[in-house]
Scaffold this active site. Structure first.
Site, PDB file in Angstrom:
ATOM      1  N   SER A   8       0.869  -1.180   0.000  1.00 22.53           N
ATOM      2  CA  SER A   8       0.000   0.000   0.000  1.00 22.53           C
ATOM      3  C   SER A   8       0.904   1.228   0.000  1.00 22.53           C
ATOM      4  O   SER A   8       2.054   1.167   0.449  1.00 22.53           O
ATOM      5  CB  SER A   8      -0.968  -0.009   1.187  1.00 22.53           C
ATOM      6  OG  SER A   8      -0.289  -0.233   2.396  1.00 22.53           O
ATOM      7  N   GLU A  10       1.127   5.487   0.678  1.00 26.06           N
ATOM      8  CA  GLU A  10       0.508   6.660   1.315  1.00 26.06           C
ATOM      9  C   GLU A  10       1.003   7.947   0.641  1.00 26.06           C
ATOM     10  O   GLU A  10       2.193   8.098   0.383  1.00 26.06           O
ATOM     11  CB  GLU A  10       0.880   6.661   2.802  1.00 26.06           C
ATOM     12  CG  GLU A  10       0.304   7.833   3.556  1.00 26.06           C
ATOM     13  CD  GLU A  10       0.548   7.710   5.053  1.00 26.06           C
ATOM     14  OE1 GLU A  10       0.295   6.632   5.644  1.00 26.06           O
ATOM     15  OE2 GLU A  10       0.995   8.717   5.637  1.00 26.06           O
ATOM     16  N   ASP A 101      -2.471  15.147  15.668  1.00 27.19           N
ATOM     17  CA  ASP A 101      -1.797  16.031  16.634  1.00 27.19           C
ATOM     18  C   ASP A 101      -2.337  17.427  16.408  1.00 27.19           C
ATOM     19  O   ASP A 101      -2.446  17.872  15.272  1.00 27.19           O
ATOM     20  CB  ASP A 101      -0.284  16.016  16.394  1.00 27.19           C
ATOM     21  CG  ASP A 101       0.294  14.646  16.680  1.00 27.19           C
ATOM     22  OD1 ASP A 101      -0.041  14.074  17.724  1.00 27.19           O
ATOM     23  OD2 ASP A 101       1.053  14.140  15.833  1.00 27.19           O
ATOM     24  N   TYR A 137       2.781   1.735  16.962  1.00 25.20           N
ATOM     25  CA  TYR A 137       4.088   2.380  17.167  1.00 25.20           C
ATOM     26  C   TYR A 137       5.126   1.410  17.748  1.00 25.20           C
ATOM     27  O   TYR A 137       5.305   1.357  18.974  1.00 25.20           O
ATOM     28  CB  TYR A 137       3.902   3.608  18.084  1.00 25.20           C
ATOM     29  CG  TYR A 137       2.948   4.598  17.478  1.00 25.20           C
ATOM     30  CD1 TYR A 137       3.407   5.635  16.681  1.00 25.20           C
ATOM     31  CD2 TYR A 137       1.563   4.447  17.651  1.00 25.20           C
ATOM     32  CE1 TYR A 137       2.516   6.520  16.068  1.00 25.20           C
ATOM     33  CE2 TYR A 137       0.668   5.320  17.050  1.00 25.20           C
ATOM     34  CZ  TYR A 137       1.155   6.353  16.259  1.00 25.20           C
ATOM     35  OH  TYR A 137       0.272   7.209  15.653  1.00 25.20           O
ATOM     36  N   LYS A 157      -8.279   0.303  20.833  1.00 26.66           N
ATOM     37  CA  LYS A 157      -8.663   0.715  19.470  1.00 26.66           C
ATOM     38  C   LYS A 157      -9.155  -0.494  18.682  1.00 26.66           C
ATOM     39  O   LYS A 157     -10.084  -0.405  17.893  1.00 26.66           O
ATOM     40  CB  LYS A 157      -7.462   1.315  18.718  1.00 26.66           C
ATOM     41  CG  LYS A 157      -7.031   2.650  19.218  1.00 26.66           C
ATOM     42  CD  LYS A 157      -6.131   3.386  18.225  1.00 26.66           C
ATOM     43  CE  LYS A 157      -4.703   2.901  18.213  1.00 26.66           C
ATOM     44  NZ  LYS A 157      -3.785   3.874  17.587  1.00 26.66           N
ATOM     45  N   PHE A 208      11.391  14.664  11.194  1.00 28.23           N
ATOM     46  CA  PHE A 208      10.221  13.778  11.317  1.00 28.23           C
ATOM     47  C   PHE A 208      10.406  12.814  12.485  1.00 28.23           C
ATOM     48  O   PHE A 208       9.502  12.589  13.271  1.00 28.23           O
ATOM     49  CB  PHE A 208      10.055  12.905  10.068  1.00 28.23           C
ATOM     50  CG  PHE A 208       9.354  13.563   8.907  1.00 28.23           C
ATOM     51  CD1 PHE A 208       9.020  14.908   8.926  1.00 28.23           C
ATOM     52  CD2 PHE A 208       9.023  12.824   7.791  1.00 28.23           C
ATOM     53  CE1 PHE A 208       8.379  15.497   7.845  1.00 28.23           C
ATOM     54  CE2 PHE A 208       8.378  13.399   6.709  1.00 28.23           C
ATOM     55  CZ  PHE A 208       8.070  14.735   6.733  1.00 28.23           C
ATOM     56  N   HIS A 258       3.571  -0.932   3.884  1.00 29.59           N
ATOM     57  CA  HIS A 258       2.880   0.329   3.607  1.00 29.59           C
ATOM     58  C   HIS A 258       3.952   1.398   3.437  1.00 29.59           C
ATOM     59  O   HIS A 258       4.667   1.718   4.394  1.00 29.59           O
ATOM     60  CB  HIS A 258       1.954   0.673   4.778  1.00 29.59           C
ATOM     61  CG  HIS A 258       1.210   1.962   4.619  1.00 29.59           C
ATOM     62  ND1 HIS A 258       0.023   2.063   3.931  1.00 29.59           N
ATOM     63  CD2 HIS A 258       1.474   3.220   5.069  1.00 29.59           C
ATOM     64  CE1 HIS A 258      -0.416   3.312   3.971  1.00 29.59           C
ATOM     65  NE2 HIS A 258       0.438   4.034   4.652  1.00 29.59           N
TER      66      HIS A 258
HETATM   67  P1  FAD Z   1      -3.932   7.271  19.749  1.00 31.40           P
HETATM   68  O1  FAD Z   1      -4.109   5.854  19.423  1.00 31.40           O
HETATM   69  O2  FAD Z   1      -5.072   8.008  20.331  1.00 31.40           O
HETATM   70  O3  FAD Z   1      -2.663   7.379  20.710  1.00 31.40           O
HETATM   71  C1  FAD Z   1      -2.032   8.621  20.984  1.00 31.40           C
HETATM   72  C2  FAD Z   1      -1.297   8.552  22.306  1.00 31.40           C
HETATM   73  O4  FAD Z   1      -2.246   8.541  23.365  1.00 31.40           O
HETATM   74  C3  FAD Z   1      -0.467   7.273  22.508  1.00 31.40           C
HETATM   75  O5  FAD Z   1       0.668   7.604  23.269  1.00 31.40           O
HETATM   76  C4  FAD Z   1      -1.395   6.360  23.296  1.00 31.40           C
HETATM   77  O6  FAD Z   1      -0.680   5.433  24.063  1.00 31.40           O
HETATM   78  C5  FAD Z   1      -2.134   7.371  24.153  1.00 31.40           C
HETATM   79  N1  FAD Z   1      -3.498   6.984  24.482  1.00 31.40           N
HETATM   80  C6  FAD Z   1      -4.392   6.366  23.688  1.00 31.40           C
HETATM   81  N2  FAD Z   1      -5.562   6.189  24.332  1.00 31.40           N
HETATM   82  C7  FAD Z   1      -5.412   6.728  25.571  1.00 31.40           C
HETATM   83  C8  FAD Z   1      -6.252   6.878  26.712  1.00 31.40           C
HETATM   84  N3  FAD Z   1      -7.511   6.425  26.704  1.00 31.40           N
HETATM   85  N4  FAD Z   1      -5.754   7.509  27.812  1.00 31.40           N
HETATM   86  C9  FAD Z   1      -4.483   7.978  27.838  1.00 31.40           C
HETATM   87  N5  FAD Z   1      -3.639   7.844  26.782  1.00 31.40           N
HETATM   88  C10 FAD Z   1      -4.089   7.243  25.669  1.00 31.40           C
HETATM   89  N6  FAD Z   1      -1.532  12.497  11.634  1.00 31.40           N
HETATM   90  C11 FAD Z   1      -2.295  13.390  10.958  1.00 31.40           C
HETATM   91  O7  FAD Z   1      -2.539  14.499  11.458  1.00 31.40           O
HETATM   92  N7  FAD Z   1      -2.802  13.107   9.708  1.00 31.40           N
HETATM   93  C12 FAD Z   1      -2.608  11.924   9.106  1.00 31.40           C
HETATM   94  O8  FAD Z   1      -3.104  11.687   8.005  1.00 31.40           O
HETATM   95  C13 FAD Z   1      -1.812  10.942   9.790  1.00 31.40           C
HETATM   96  N8  FAD Z   1      -1.570   9.719   9.242  1.00 31.40           N
HETATM   97  C14 FAD Z   1      -0.901   8.762   9.979  1.00 31.40           C
HETATM   98  C15 FAD Z   1      -0.765   7.480   9.442  1.00 31.40           C
HETATM   99  C16 FAD Z   1      -0.133   6.463  10.194  1.00 31.40           C
HETATM  100  C17 FAD Z   1      -0.049   5.079   9.614  1.00 31.40           C
HETATM  101  C18 FAD Z   1       0.398   6.758  11.486  1.00 31.40           C
HETATM  102  C19 FAD Z   1       1.099   5.693  12.265  1.00 31.40           C
HETATM  103  C20 FAD Z   1       0.314   8.044  11.990  1.00 31.40           C
HETATM  104  C21 FAD Z   1      -0.352   9.057  11.256  1.00 31.40           C
HETATM  105  N9  FAD Z   1      -0.524  10.346  11.766  1.00 31.40           N
HETATM  106  C22 FAD Z   1      -1.287  11.276  11.078  1.00 31.40           C
HETATM  107  C23 FAD Z   1       0.101  10.745  13.035  1.00 31.40           C
HETATM  108  C24 FAD Z   1      -0.827  10.526  14.230  1.00 31.40           C
HETATM  109  O9  FAD Z   1      -1.946  11.367  14.154  1.00 31.40           O
HETATM  110  C25 FAD Z   1      -0.016  10.813  15.482  1.00 31.40           C
HETATM  111  O10 FAD Z   1       0.962   9.830  15.662  1.00 31.40           O
HETATM  112  C26 FAD Z   1      -0.825  10.998  16.742  1.00 31.40           C
HETATM  113  O11 FAD Z   1       0.025  11.561  17.743  1.00 31.40           O
HETATM  114  C27 FAD Z   1      -1.378   9.703  17.337  1.00 31.40           C
HETATM  115  O12 FAD Z   1      -2.388   9.221  16.601  1.00 31.40           O
HETATM  116  P2  FAD Z   1      -3.058   7.792  16.991  1.00 31.40           P
HETATM  117  O13 FAD Z   1      -4.243   7.653  16.155  1.00 31.40           O
HETATM  118  O14 FAD Z   1      -2.055   6.714  16.950  1.00 31.40           O
HETATM  119  O15 FAD Z   1      -3.471   8.130  18.500  1.00 31.40           O
END
Ligand code: FAD
Length: 281
Positions: A8, A10, A101, A137, A157, A208, A258
């Site tokens: 895949s 991106e 973020d 991660y 999740k 990055f 990916h």
């Molecule tokens: P989460 O799964 O919510 O985790 C974030 C942090 O919070 C982790 O440290 C986790 O351990 C912690 N956490 C989770 N749940 C809880 C809880 N209930 N209580 C306390 N802590 C918790 N960013 C963008 O803006 N746009 C994009 O298109 C984009 N594409 C991405 C594609 C991939 C494949 C990846 C791996 C990352 C991408 N990102 C993107 C970056 C991503 O948004 C960041 O890494 C962000 O900081 C975390 O997103 P997440 O969905 O993994 O968050």
């Protein structure tokens, strides 16, 4: 059962007409590898919303199964609903669901504080038809307080409805395999596809990696530093490192690869060819 690893790719949404022409040219070339899907990122906070939609539409029209990324922070339930409805009308069947973020200056996280809540919301509102990818991660998320809690949150999740995960990039295959093994021990049995970042620029990669928590092994970092003003050597070294990583991953049975393309054809194409994927005409 077909166990051939799936590719895949991106992309990110361009901001200019020239960027768009480039993106579609890169997409056309990489689509010849017949990827399982392609995905288009989204700027958390809404900065690239239209660009993501347009790129997704164009790639779907060009025949690629295309997955928009959606992010939860700083947005509302209504906004997410209307965004996804728009995608469903285009024929989207897969989403990459992330927390995102907050852009600098924004402090209000809104309803979706973590990706888990957004995954749950998408499932509740749209049922089981959409395939949901989430982030994972192996080198740990920068906000992670411990490996155990990171896995716990990852599992939440998955329990909320994620079908598969794509990892943040990494350059040490052992960190990926340890993460997959620990995930399995925690009862997470969805495919975890490694995210692969080609190495093309020293400064960008360091920036990055510092931001996203991906570790660059010292021996790689030192060589990149040495080659930072010697473009051909840096490119050649980067290709060798990432090709070797991909072979390592494939030899140990990953479900797919990916690629973070950064909207560039050559490094991804070269790596895919070196590891044995062929383009169709
Ligand atoms: P989460 O799964 O919510 O985790 C974030 C942090 O919070 C982790 O440290 C986790 O351990 C912690 N956490 C989770 N749940 C809880 C809880 N209930 N209580 C306390 N802590 C918790 N960013 C963008 O803006 N746009 C994009 O298109 C984009 N594409 C991405 C594609 C991939 C494949 C990846 C791996 C990352 C991408 N990102 C993107 C970056 C991503 O948004 C960041 O890494 C962000 O900081 C975390 O997103 P997440 O969905 O993994 O968050």
């Amino acid at each position: 059962m077909d166990t051939t690893p799936e590719l895949s790719f991106e992309f990110f949404p361009p901001r200019t007409p020239a960027g768009n022409d480039n993106l579609m040219a890169v997409h056309t070339e990489l689509a010849k590898f017949e990827p399982h899907f392609v995905s288009v990122t989204y700027g958390a906070g809404g900065s690239t919303q239209d660009g993501t939609y347009d790129a997704v539409k164009n790639m779907l029209s060009a025949g690629s199964s295309t997955a928009p990324h959606i992010t939860g922070v700083g947005t509302s339930r209504d906004h997410i609903k209307s965004t996804i409805r728009g995608y469903l009308e285009l024929g989207v069947k897969r989403l990459v669901v992330l927390r995102g973020d907050l852009p600098g200056g924004m402090v209000e996280r809104g309803h979706f504080k973590y990706a888990e809540q957004l995954v749950q919301f998408v499932r509740d509102e749209f049922g089981d038809d959409l395939h949901i990818e989430v982030g994972a991660y192996p080198d740990f998320h920068p906000e992670s307080s411990s490996p155990a809690t990171e896995l716990q949150y990852f599992k939440r999740k998955v329990d909320a409805g994620a079908n598969s995960a794509i990892t943040q990039y990494f350059y040490n295959a052992d960190s990926y395999f340890a993460f997959v093994e620990e995930s399995l021990r925690s009862g997470i049995d969805i495919p975890i596809v490694p995210g692969v970042m080609p190495i093309t620029n020293y400064a960008t990669l360091i920036r990055f990696s510092d931001a996203c928590g991906a570790e660059i092994p010292r021996w790689v970092r030192s060589r990149l530093e040495q080659y930072q003003h010697d473009e051909p050597s840096l490119q050649a070294f980067g290709l060798d490192v990432v090709t070797h990583l991909c072979f390592d991953l494939l030899d140990n049975g990953v479900p797919g690869l990916h690629f973070y393309t950064l909207n560039k054809t050559d490094p991804v194409k070269e790596i895919c060819q070196r590891i044995g994927f062929q383009q169709t005409n």
